[in-house]
Enzyme design. Structure first.
Site, PDB file in Angstrom:
ATOM      1  N   HIS A   1       0.603  -1.334  -0.061  1.00 53.08           N
ATOM      2  CA  HIS A   1      -0.111  -0.102   0.007  1.00 53.08           C
ATOM      3  C   HIS A   1       0.707   1.441   0.040  1.00 53.08           C
ATOM      4  CE1 HIS A   1       0.938  -0.060   4.306  1.00 53.08           C
ATOM      5  NE2 HIS A   1       0.626   1.203   4.212  1.00 53.08           N
TER       6      HIS A   1
HETATM    7  C1  UD1 Z   1      -1.864   5.668   5.340  1.00 52.33           C
HETATM    8  C2  UD1 Z   1      -0.561   6.258   5.883  1.00 52.33           C
HETATM    9  C3  UD1 Z   1       0.446   5.303   5.756  1.00 52.33           C
HETATM   10  C4  UD1 Z   1      -0.114   4.157   6.819  1.00 52.33           C
HETATM   11  C5  UD1 Z   1      -1.236   3.687   6.113  1.00 52.33           C
HETATM   12  C6  UD1 Z   1      -1.649   2.488   6.808  1.00 52.33           C
HETATM   13  C7  UD1 Z   1      -0.095   8.883   5.363  1.00 52.33           C
HETATM   14  C8  UD1 Z   1       0.614   9.734   4.547  1.00 52.33           C
HETATM   15  N1  UD1 Z   1      -0.337   7.574   5.021  1.00 52.33           N
HETATM   16  O1  UD1 Z   1      -1.871   5.485   4.051  1.00 52.33           O
HETATM   17  O2  UD1 Z   1       1.739   5.800   6.345  1.00 52.33           O
HETATM   18  O3  UD1 Z   1       1.140   3.194   6.169  1.00 52.33           O
HETATM   19  O4  UD1 Z   1      -2.344   4.585   6.162  1.00 52.33           O
HETATM   20  O5  UD1 Z   1      -2.817   1.710   6.117  1.00 52.33           O
HETATM   21  O6  UD1 Z   1      -0.546   9.217   6.497  1.00 52.33           O
HETATM   22  N2  UD1 Z   1      -9.227   4.597   1.495  1.00 52.33           N
HETATM   23  C9  UD1 Z   1     -10.481   4.013   1.562  1.00 52.33           C
HETATM   24  N3  UD1 Z   1     -11.034   3.911   3.033  1.00 52.33           N
HETATM   25  C10 UD1 Z   1     -10.257   4.013   3.868  1.00 52.33           C
HETATM   26  C11 UD1 Z   1      -8.974   4.829   3.874  1.00 52.33           C
HETATM   27  C12 UD1 Z   1      -8.376   5.098   2.715  1.00 52.33           C
HETATM   28  O7  UD1 Z   1     -11.002   3.954   0.626  1.00 52.33           O
HETATM   29  O8  UD1 Z   1     -10.530   4.080   5.135  1.00 52.33           O
HETATM   30  C13 UD1 Z   1      -8.666   4.912   0.119  1.00 52.33           C
HETATM   31  C14 UD1 Z   1      -8.622   6.283  -0.542  1.00 52.33           C
HETATM   32  O9  UD1 Z   1      -9.114   5.980  -1.803  1.00 52.33           O
HETATM   33  C15 UD1 Z   1      -7.621   7.097  -0.259  1.00 52.33           C
HETATM   34  C16 UD1 Z   1      -6.510   6.015  -0.318  1.00 52.33           C
HETATM   35  O10 UD1 Z   1      -7.135   4.618   0.203  1.00 52.33           O
HETATM   36  O11 UD1 Z   1      -7.622   8.296  -1.049  1.00 52.33           O
HETATM   37  C17 UD1 Z   1      -5.409   6.477   0.683  1.00 52.33           C
HETATM   38  O12 UD1 Z   1      -5.621   6.517   1.816  1.00 52.33           O
HETATM   39  P1  UD1 Z   1      -4.804   7.496   2.929  1.00 52.33           P
HETATM   40  O13 UD1 Z   1      -5.097   7.471   4.397  1.00 52.33           O
HETATM   41  O14 UD1 Z   1      -4.394   8.786   2.249  1.00 52.33           O
HETATM   42  O15 UD1 Z   1      -3.344   6.835   2.725  1.00 52.33           O
HETATM   43  P2  UD1 Z   1      -3.190   5.541   2.971  1.00 52.33           P
HETATM   44  O16 UD1 Z   1      -2.414   4.873   1.837  1.00 52.33           O
HETATM   45  O17 UD1 Z   1      -4.221   4.467   3.558  1.00 52.33           O
HETATM   46  N1  UDP Z   2      -3.665  -5.739   8.831  1.00 49.89           N
HETATM   47  C1  UDP Z   2      -4.896  -6.027   8.940  1.00 49.89           C
HETATM   48  N2  UDP Z   2      -5.534  -6.670   7.810  1.00 49.89           N
HETATM   49  C2  UDP Z   2      -5.063  -6.696   6.596  1.00 49.89           C
HETATM   50  C3  UDP Z   2      -3.672  -6.236   6.639  1.00 49.89           C
HETATM   51  C4  UDP Z   2      -2.887  -5.713   7.604  1.00 49.89           C
HETATM   52  O1  UDP Z   2      -5.394  -6.119  10.176  1.00 49.89           O
HETATM   53  O2  UDP Z   2      -6.057  -7.046   5.815  1.00 49.89           O
HETATM   54  C5  UDP Z   2      -2.809  -5.366   9.997  1.00 49.89           C
HETATM   55  C6  UDP Z   2      -1.663  -5.869  10.297  1.00 49.89           C
HETATM   56  O3  UDP Z   2      -1.834  -6.934  10.962  1.00 49.89           O
HETATM   57  C7  UDP Z   2      -0.645  -4.765  10.824  1.00 49.89           C
HETATM   58  C8  UDP Z   2      -1.350  -3.464  10.256  1.00 49.89           C
HETATM   59  O4  UDP Z   2      -2.686  -3.825   9.826  1.00 49.89           O
HETATM   60  O5  UDP Z   2      -0.595  -4.753  12.292  1.00 49.89           O
HETATM   61  C9  UDP Z   2      -0.507  -2.950   9.303  1.00 49.89           C
HETATM   62  O6  UDP Z   2      -0.858  -1.772   8.817  1.00 49.89           O
HETATM   63  P1  UDP Z   2      -0.713  -1.284   7.307  1.00 49.89           P
HETATM   64  O7  UDP Z   2       0.102  -1.985   6.392  1.00 49.89           O
HETATM   65  O8  UDP Z   2      -1.714  -0.749   6.648  1.00 49.89           O
HETATM   66  O9  UDP Z   2       0.206   0.096   7.648  1.00 49.89           O
HETATM   67  P2  UDP Z   2       1.814   0.311   7.972  1.00 49.89           P
HETATM   68  O10 UDP Z   2       2.144  -0.952   9.253  1.00 49.89           O
HETATM   69  O11 UDP Z   2       2.647   0.100   6.747  1.00 49.89           O
HETATM   70  O12 UDP Z   2       1.843   1.761   8.291  1.00 49.89           O
END
Ligand code: UD1
Ligand code: UDP
Length: 363
Positions: free
Chosen positions: A211
């Site tokens: 992601h």
């Molecule tokens: C964010 C964090 C990242 C973290 C990740 C965990 C920042 C800059 N990034 O990335 O560090 O590792 O969360 O998962 O803060 N979306 C949905 N539903 C949701 C949330 C997001 O559909 O509940 C989709 C939307 O299209 C959105 C995209 O995901 O535009 C990205 O979401 P965003 O919160 O901006 O960044 P993440 O990639 O989730």
């Molecule tokens: N995770 C989850 N369901 C999923 C994928 C990941 O519960 O389908 C959990 C995973 O166990 C870990 C956390 O999400 O604890 C990691 O989140 P993510 O990879 O979104 O963010 P990051 O750690 O890179 O910030």
């Protein structure tokens, strides 16, 4: 009073041990959810499974550009802090929620009538040394405006000291993900059977998560990674299971990338994911949390990135940082499949949450 600010999937998971510890000690605290993540499977499922109480505040900021999201959180958190006037704001990790939460609190002096709100940063001191990552900017800035830096490891503490942060502010606590894994693994194994439900067998599948903005939003990178996963699937004749983050799901559709040889499924709850992760032959990921968890669970890992802020996993032999070239991902998978799974968990004893609460109480 403590304000626990969180907003995304990993923050909910990694803050849950701190919340449990605060509850056990009868601390006066409230939860402020920024709403950065909002889909059921990225948000509410974790409150339900981890039995976390409903947040007292939810800013519902949703998605947007970095500036829009960070700005909305900054203004929203400031308003809540002004009304509630907690002594301490706790943030966890490296998201936009963390930067904006810490920044709002650190500038609260005037609005809170001359009394500074302290900032505690859980998981302080992680560094990828790659400033192209939004997370690196967030974590560096959050560390430099925090009063309590809860470093998970000695390596994290060293990074903070090297940047001139005073040693009195730094506490090595271990990473709360160890607490979360230990507190939930038994439940995960007894309550859900995701592995069998998906028709899989122990050690007979690869688990993938992806992601990172730099991977998901770049067509050449994302197609290259999917082609490497397709090759791995065919080479070992084992299924590749990929619970897809909504960002990546959107970009796979936008770019029209063929994922037919790998098994994509919706994001899973923590208990379901933990069980799937614990029985995987190998994890391939760009997630920070998955690098840590696979290391804790003795599952080898290939990190599909150019750098990691979790070098402890590489040092103990649990992880290879492969880069994003398909040949290197395939070679790293071959190498990690031969790895001896006898490394020691470098992230602490599973009591980080309690330690953090104790430190906040004694200061
Ligand atoms: C964010 C964090 C990242 C973290 C990740 C965990 C920042 C800059 N990034 O990335 O560090 O590792 O969360 O998962 O803060 N979306 C949905 N539903 C949701 C949330 C997001 O559909 O509940 C989709 C939307 O299209 C959105 C995209 O995901 O535009 C990205 O979401 P965003 O919160 O901006 O960044 P993440 O990639 O989730
Ligand atoms: N995770 C989850 N369901 C999923 C994928 C990941 O519960 O389908 C959990 C995973 O166990 C870990 C956390 O999400 O604890 C990691 O989140 P993510 O990879 O979104 O963010 P990051 O750690 O890179 O910030």
């Amino acid at each position: 009073m403590i304000a626990i600010v969180l907003g995304t999937r990993p923050e909910i998971i990694k803050m849950s041990p701190v919340i449990r510890a605060c509850e056990a000690r009868g601390e006066d605290f409230f939860i402020l959810h920024t709403g950065q993540h909002y889909s059921y499977e990225m948000d509410r499922v974790f409150f339900e499974e981890l039995q976390i109480r409903k947040p007292e505040y939810n800013l519902d900021v949703g998605s947007g550009t970095h500036a829009m999201q960070t700005g909305a959180i900054l203004a929203g958190v400031e308003k809540v802090l002004h009304e509630t006037r907690p002594e301490i704001v706790l943030v966890q990790g490296d998201t936009n929620t963390v930067l904006a939460g810490a920044l709002a609190a650190s500038k609260s002096y005037v609005r809170s009538g001359g009394k500074q709100i302290q900032v505690g940063h859980v998981e302080a001191g992680l560094r990828s040394f790659d400033r192209r990552m939004p997370e690196e900017i967030n974590r560096v800035l959050a560390d430099h405006i925090s009063d309590y830096l809860f470093a998970p490891t000695k390596t994290a503490r060293r990074h903070l000291l090297n940047e001139g942060i005073s040693k009195e502010k730094i506490f090595i606590t271990g990473n709360t993900i160890v607490d979360a894994v230990r507190q939930n693994l038994v439940l995960a194994k007894s309550k859900v059977d995701t592995v069998r439900h998906l028709g899989l067998g122990k050690d007979a599948y690869f688990l993938v998560t992806l992601h990172r903005q730099e991977n998901a939003d770049n067509k050449a990178r994302l197609s290259g990674i999917i082609s490497a996963l397709t090759t791995i699937r065919k080479k070992y004749d084992l299924p590749v299971i990929f619970p897809v983050h909504p960002r990546t799901e959107k970009m796979i559709r936008t770019f029209g990338i063929d994922t037919s040889d790998i098994r994509t499924i919706p994001p899973l709850g923590f208990l379901e994911f933990l069980q799937l992760e614990s029985e995987a032959r190998l994890a391939l990921t760009d997630s920070g949390g998955v690098q840590e968890e696979s290391c804790i669970l003795s599952v080898p890992c290939v990190t599909i990135r150019d750098s990691t802020e979790r070098p402890e996993t590489v040092k103990v032999g649990a992880n290879i940082v492969a880069g994003i070239e398909p040949d290197r991902i395939i070679a790293a998978a071959a190498s990690m499949l031969d790895a001896k799974r006898s490394w020691k968990n470098p992230f602490g004893d599973g009591h980080a949450g309690e330690r953090i609460c104790e430190i906040l109480n004694s200061c």
